[in-house]
Design a protein around this motif. Structure first.
Motif, PDB file in Angstrom:
ATOM      1  N   ASN A 258      39.600 -15.281 -35.880  1.00 35.42           N
ATOM      2  CA  ASN A 258      40.400 -16.499 -35.770  1.00 35.42           C
ATOM      3  C   ASN A 258      40.843 -17.038 -37.126  1.00 35.42           C
ATOM      4  O   ASN A 258      40.374 -16.584 -38.170  1.00 35.42           O
ATOM      5  CB  ASN A 258      39.601 -17.536 -34.984  1.00 35.42           C
ATOM      6  CG  ASN A 258      39.208 -17.010 -33.608  1.00 35.42           C
ATOM      7  OD1 ASN A 258      40.026 -16.429 -32.909  1.00 35.42           O
ATOM      8  ND2 ASN A 258      37.945 -17.180 -33.219  1.00 35.42           N
ATOM      9  N   ARG A 259      41.760 -18.017 -37.097  1.00 38.57           N
ATOM     10  CA  ARG A 259      42.365 -18.544 -38.318  1.00 38.57           C
ATOM     11  C   ARG A 259      42.216 -20.057 -38.402  1.00 38.57           C
ATOM     12  O   ARG A 259      42.306 -20.746 -37.381  1.00 38.57           O
ATOM     13  CB  ARG A 259      43.877 -18.236 -38.348  1.00 38.57           C
ATOM     14  CG  ARG A 259      44.247 -16.867 -38.921  1.00 38.57           C
ATOM     15  CD  ARG A 259      44.046 -15.745 -37.970  1.00 38.57           C
ATOM     16  NE  ARG A 259      44.664 -14.511 -38.471  1.00 38.57           N
ATOM     17  CZ  ARG A 259      44.078 -13.330 -38.449  1.00 38.57           C
ATOM     18  NH1 ARG A 259      42.867 -13.190 -37.948  1.00 38.57           N
ATOM     19  NH2 ARG A 259      44.706 -12.261 -38.907  1.00 38.57           N
ATOM     20  N   VAL A 260      42.021 -20.555 -39.624  1.00 39.23           N
ATOM     21  CA  VAL A 260      42.064 -21.989 -39.900  1.00 39.23           C
ATOM     22  C   VAL A 260      43.010 -22.210 -41.077  1.00 39.23           C
ATOM     23  O   VAL A 260      43.052 -21.401 -42.006  1.00 39.23           O
ATOM     24  CB  VAL A 260      40.669 -22.562 -40.214  1.00 39.23           C
ATOM     25  CG1 VAL A 260      39.829 -22.678 -38.952  1.00 39.23           C
ATOM     26  CG2 VAL A 260      39.936 -21.731 -41.250  1.00 39.23           C
ATOM     27  N   TYR A 301      43.384 -25.832 -32.095  1.00 33.69           N
ATOM     28  CA  TYR A 301      42.636 -27.082 -32.238  1.00 33.69           C
ATOM     29  C   TYR A 301      43.294 -27.925 -33.320  1.00 33.69           C
ATOM     30  O   TYR A 301      43.438 -27.488 -34.467  1.00 33.69           O
ATOM     31  CB  TYR A 301      41.186 -26.789 -32.617  1.00 33.69           C
ATOM     32  CG  TYR A 301      40.332 -28.032 -32.666  1.00 33.69           C
ATOM     33  CD1 TYR A 301      40.077 -28.774 -31.508  1.00 33.69           C
ATOM     34  CD2 TYR A 301      39.775 -28.466 -33.864  1.00 33.69           C
ATOM     35  CE1 TYR A 301      39.283 -29.917 -31.546  1.00 33.69           C
ATOM     36  CE2 TYR A 301      38.970 -29.601 -33.916  1.00 33.69           C
ATOM     37  CZ  TYR A 301      38.729 -30.322 -32.750  1.00 33.69           C
ATOM     38  OH  TYR A 301      37.958 -31.466 -32.782  1.00 33.69           O
ATOM     39  N   TRP A 306      42.329 -29.664 -28.037  1.00 28.52           N
ATOM     40  CA  TRP A 306      42.634 -28.246 -27.854  1.00 28.52           C
ATOM     41  C   TRP A 306      43.925 -28.082 -27.053  1.00 28.52           C
ATOM     42  O   TRP A 306      44.197 -28.861 -26.140  1.00 28.52           O
ATOM     43  CB  TRP A 306      41.501 -27.530 -27.124  1.00 28.52           C
ATOM     44  CG  TRP A 306      40.319 -27.254 -28.009  1.00 28.52           C
ATOM     45  CD1 TRP A 306      39.222 -28.038 -28.172  1.00 28.52           C
ATOM     46  CD2 TRP A 306      40.128 -26.109 -28.855  1.00 28.52           C
ATOM     47  NE1 TRP A 306      38.345 -27.466 -29.064  1.00 28.52           N
ATOM     48  CE2 TRP A 306      38.881 -26.274 -29.495  1.00 28.52           C
ATOM     49  CE3 TRP A 306      40.874 -24.967 -29.119  1.00 28.52           C
ATOM     50  CZ2 TRP A 306      38.372 -25.337 -30.395  1.00 28.52           C
ATOM     51  CZ3 TRP A 306      40.376 -24.042 -30.015  1.00 28.52           C
ATOM     52  CH2 TRP A 306      39.143 -24.221 -30.640  1.00 28.52           C
ATOM     53  N   VAL A 352      37.863 -16.713 -39.569  1.00 27.01           N
ATOM     54  CA  VAL A 352      36.552 -16.983 -38.987  1.00 27.01           C
ATOM     55  C   VAL A 352      36.264 -15.933 -37.920  1.00 27.01           C
ATOM     56  O   VAL A 352      36.960 -15.863 -36.900  1.00 27.01           O
ATOM     57  CB  VAL A 352      36.489 -18.392 -38.368  1.00 27.01           C
ATOM     58  CG1 VAL A 352      35.111 -18.646 -37.767  1.00 27.01           C
ATOM     59  CG2 VAL A 352      36.831 -19.459 -39.408  1.00 27.01           C
ATOM     60  N   LEU A 358      33.801 -20.718 -31.236  1.00 25.70           N
ATOM     61  CA  LEU A 358      34.881 -21.686 -31.424  1.00 25.70           C
ATOM     62  C   LEU A 358      34.388 -22.984 -32.053  1.00 25.70           C
ATOM     63  O   LEU A 358      35.173 -23.724 -32.659  1.00 25.70           O
ATOM     64  CB  LEU A 358      35.557 -21.980 -30.082  1.00 25.70           C
ATOM     65  CG  LEU A 358      36.271 -20.797 -29.402  1.00 25.70           C
ATOM     66  CD1 LEU A 358      37.071 -21.286 -28.202  1.00 25.70           C
ATOM     67  CD2 LEU A 358      37.183 -20.064 -30.379  1.00 25.70           C
ATOM     68  N   GLU A 360      32.715 -23.265 -34.618  1.00 32.45           N
ATOM     69  CA  GLU A 360      32.907 -23.155 -36.065  1.00 32.45           C
ATOM     70  C   GLU A 360      34.313 -23.611 -36.439  1.00 32.45           C
ATOM     71  O   GLU A 360      34.513 -24.230 -37.491  1.00 32.45           O
ATOM     72  CB  GLU A 360      32.678 -21.719 -36.520  1.00 32.45           C
ATOM     73  CG  GLU A 360      32.876 -21.488 -38.015  1.00 32.45           C
ATOM     74  CD  GLU A 360      31.831 -22.163 -38.890  1.00 32.45           C
ATOM     75  OE1 GLU A 360      32.061 -22.251 -40.119  1.00 32.45           O
ATOM     76  OE2 GLU A 360      30.789 -22.593 -38.353  1.00 32.45           O
ATOM     77  N   LEU A 361      35.305 -23.349 -35.581  1.00 30.35           N
ATOM     78  CA  LEU A 361      36.665 -23.824 -35.835  1.00 30.35           C
ATOM     79  C   LEU A 361      36.704 -25.350 -35.788  1.00 30.35           C
ATOM     80  O   LEU A 361      37.339 -25.999 -36.630  1.00 30.35           O
ATOM     81  CB  LEU A 361      37.630 -23.236 -34.802  1.00 30.35           C
ATOM     82  CG  LEU A 361      37.696 -21.713 -34.694  1.00 30.35           C
ATOM     83  CD1 LEU A 361      38.753 -21.294 -33.675  1.00 30.35           C
ATOM     84  CD2 LEU A 361      37.990 -21.077 -36.044  1.00 30.35           C
ATOM     85  N   ARG A 364      35.170 -26.771 -38.973  1.00 31.32           N
ATOM     86  CA  ARG A 364      36.019 -26.646 -40.166  1.00 31.32           C
ATOM     87  C   ARG A 364      37.159 -27.664 -40.155  1.00 31.32           C
ATOM     88  O   ARG A 364      37.560 -28.180 -41.206  1.00 31.32           O
ATOM     89  CB  ARG A 364      36.591 -25.223 -40.260  1.00 31.32           C
ATOM     90  CG  ARG A 364      35.558 -24.107 -40.386  1.00 31.32           C
ATOM     91  CD  ARG A 364      34.963 -24.004 -41.769  1.00 31.32           C
ATOM     92  NE  ARG A 364      35.899 -23.658 -42.800  1.00 31.32           N
ATOM     93  CZ  ARG A 364      36.235 -22.419 -43.152  1.00 31.32           C
ATOM     94  NH1 ARG A 364      35.700 -21.380 -42.505  1.00 31.32           N
ATOM     95  NH2 ARG A 364      37.068 -22.196 -44.147  1.00 31.32           N
ATOM     96  N   ALA A 373      43.364 -25.075 -36.329  1.00 35.16           N
ATOM     97  CA  ALA A 373      42.703 -23.794 -36.092  1.00 35.16           C
ATOM     98  C   ALA A 373      43.360 -23.083 -34.930  1.00 35.16           C
ATOM     99  O   ALA A 373      43.856 -23.727 -33.987  1.00 35.16           O
ATOM    100  CB  ALA A 373      41.215 -24.007 -35.807  1.00 35.16           C
ATOM    101  N   ALA A 375      42.602 -19.814 -32.211  1.00 32.48           N
ATOM    102  CA  ALA A 375      41.718 -18.793 -31.651  1.00 32.48           C
ATOM    103  C   ALA A 375      42.567 -17.759 -30.933  1.00 32.48           C
ATOM    104  O   ALA A 375      43.525 -18.108 -30.223  1.00 32.48           O
ATOM    105  CB  ALA A 375      40.716 -19.420 -30.692  1.00 32.48           C
TER     106      ALA A 375
END
Length: 414
Positions: A258-260, A301, A306, A352, A358, A360-361, A364, A373, A375
């Motif tokens: 995943n990306r943030v 997110y 969400w 991530v 999720l 953790e997203l 962050r 973020a 997913a």
């Protein structure tokens, strides 16, 4: 066809295996490795992350770090923590995570297969990361990190591996602190070794790098340097091969990656949502995290909420790269809306692994460190094979494999 060989593995005594075993060097920070190795002189982090034994602030890519790794490896051999297998062998490595098992064959694979495309790649490598592994290999005179390969199932190989497990006692069998069980058998009879070597030579046309592109590239570059310097006098020289564990595709699972992102590129929340509507069906789904349930579906997110994003037709192509969700996200959101052109170098984005979940997203973003973020639905193993077969490469950080092999259980001395 695939060229593999048995080898004399450097490995820990049975009573110390669990204490030696360490997660791959590139999945944790120096601080995390130092904490994990605290009070444990047997930990392989003293070899793979040797900066933990040097003053704080030491450059992790400096000569003292590589020298310390070599010193620690030598110490572990001298003290009897590690010993060299008396005869060349193959090894069976079984991992069990959440009641799901995967079993691979530990061997050395030919550098020539890597150079000739028999071992197929799906990622670009970075010169700085290659140089780090090159220096580590040259200084320690060992390949301490395993390259995770996959191949299309061969029933005869599966049957041989299953038979050996059923009729022989493992040399290691322990459950690590993260709940993953690690079990290893040594295959050391001439008949079984010959059968395995022949099966791969006749039945396996190619293998695919699942994880470890930099380790593989570095082994190739070290071999090339040794050859140029006239240090290779035989085709059987260990430097002509590199440490691999090969798994049948049917047993593998890929997690999401995943990306943030730090900011919205000057857009307001409302402006971003409005622009997303051009390429995605956007639906707010509330405060609770929700994993994407299918390809081309994303979870975003933002500002405590969400959203479900479903890519509209026309936003992607059907070629092996264009159809990937990481490509859809890169082209239609990260580049087009957030101005991130190169995910490998842009400091506004971070990645991530799905193993962190999720939450953790949420952490962050809610901390203020990141603004938004995304997913993703995991890449499939067939998509990875299709891309490698086509000669293309995936966008960076596209796949996350779990469970991961432990460093230190089997090392290849060159």
């Amino acid at each position: 066809m695939a060229i593999i060989r048995p080898f004399n593995g450097l490995r820990p005594t049975e009573d110390l295996a669990a204490k030696v075993a360490a997660r791959p060097y590139d999945v944790l920070s120096s601080e995390e490795a130092k904490a994990a190795a605290s009070g444990n002189p047997y930990s392989y982090y003293h070899v793979s992350k040797s900066e933990i034994d040097l003053p704080e602030g030491t450059d992790t890519h400096s000569k003292p770090v590589y020298d310390k790794a070599a010193e620690n490896l030598h110490r572990m051999v001298q003290e009897g923590t590690l010993f060299l297998e008396p005869q060349a062998a193959y090894y069976i490595y079984k991992l069990v995570m959440n009641d799901r098992a995967q079993t691979g064959l530990v061997c050395v694979s030919a550098i020539s297969d890597y150079n000739n495309g028999i071992i197929k790649k799906h990622e670009f490598t970075r010169p700085d990361k290659e140089l780090d592994r090159i220096n580590h290999i040259k200084t320690t005179k060992a390949q301490t990190g395993n390259v995770f390969l996959a191949y299309n199932d061969v029933p005869e190989v599966n049957a041989l591996v299953d038979h050996w497990q059923e009729h022989n006692k493992p040399v290691y069998d322990f459950t690590a602190e993260d709940g993953i069980q690690h079990t290893i058998w040594v295959i050391n009879t001439p008949a079984a070794i010959q059968d395995i070597t022949t099966l791969f030579a006749e039945k396996v046309p190619c293998t695919y790098i699942a994880d470890g592109h930099h380790r593989a590239a570095s082994a190739s570059l070290v071999q090339a340097a040794f050859e140029k310097e006239g240090k290779i006098t035989s085709v059987d020289n260990p430097v002509n091969y590199f440490l691999t564990t090969i798994f049948p595709a049917s047993q593998l699972a890929i997690l999401d990656y995943n990306r943030v992102v730090k900011d919205l590129n000057g857009l307001s929340k409302e402006a971003l949502l409005s622009r997303l509507d051009y390429d995605f069906t956007v639906e707010e789904i509330g405060h609770l995290p929700q994993q994407p349930s299918m390809l081309h579906e994303f979870s975003m997110y933002l500002d405590g909420r969400w959203y479900r994003l479903v890519a509209k037709e026309g936003t992607y192509t059907t070629d092996p790269i264009g159809i990937l969700d990481v490509t859809i996200l890169s082209n239609n959101i990260l580049d087009k809306l957030l101005g991130i052109k190169d995910q490998r170098t842009d400091k506004r984005i971070d990645f991530v692994g799905g193993i962190r979940g999720l939450n953790e997203l949420v952490k962050r973003v809610d901390s203020g460190e990141m603004k938004v973020a995304f997913a993703l639905f995991p890449v499939t193993i067939q998509q990875l094979f299709d891309i490698a077969d086509s000669g293309n490469v995936m966008p960076p950080k596209s796949t996350w494999f779990e469970p991961k092999l432990r460093d230190g259980l089997i090392t290849h001395i060159i």
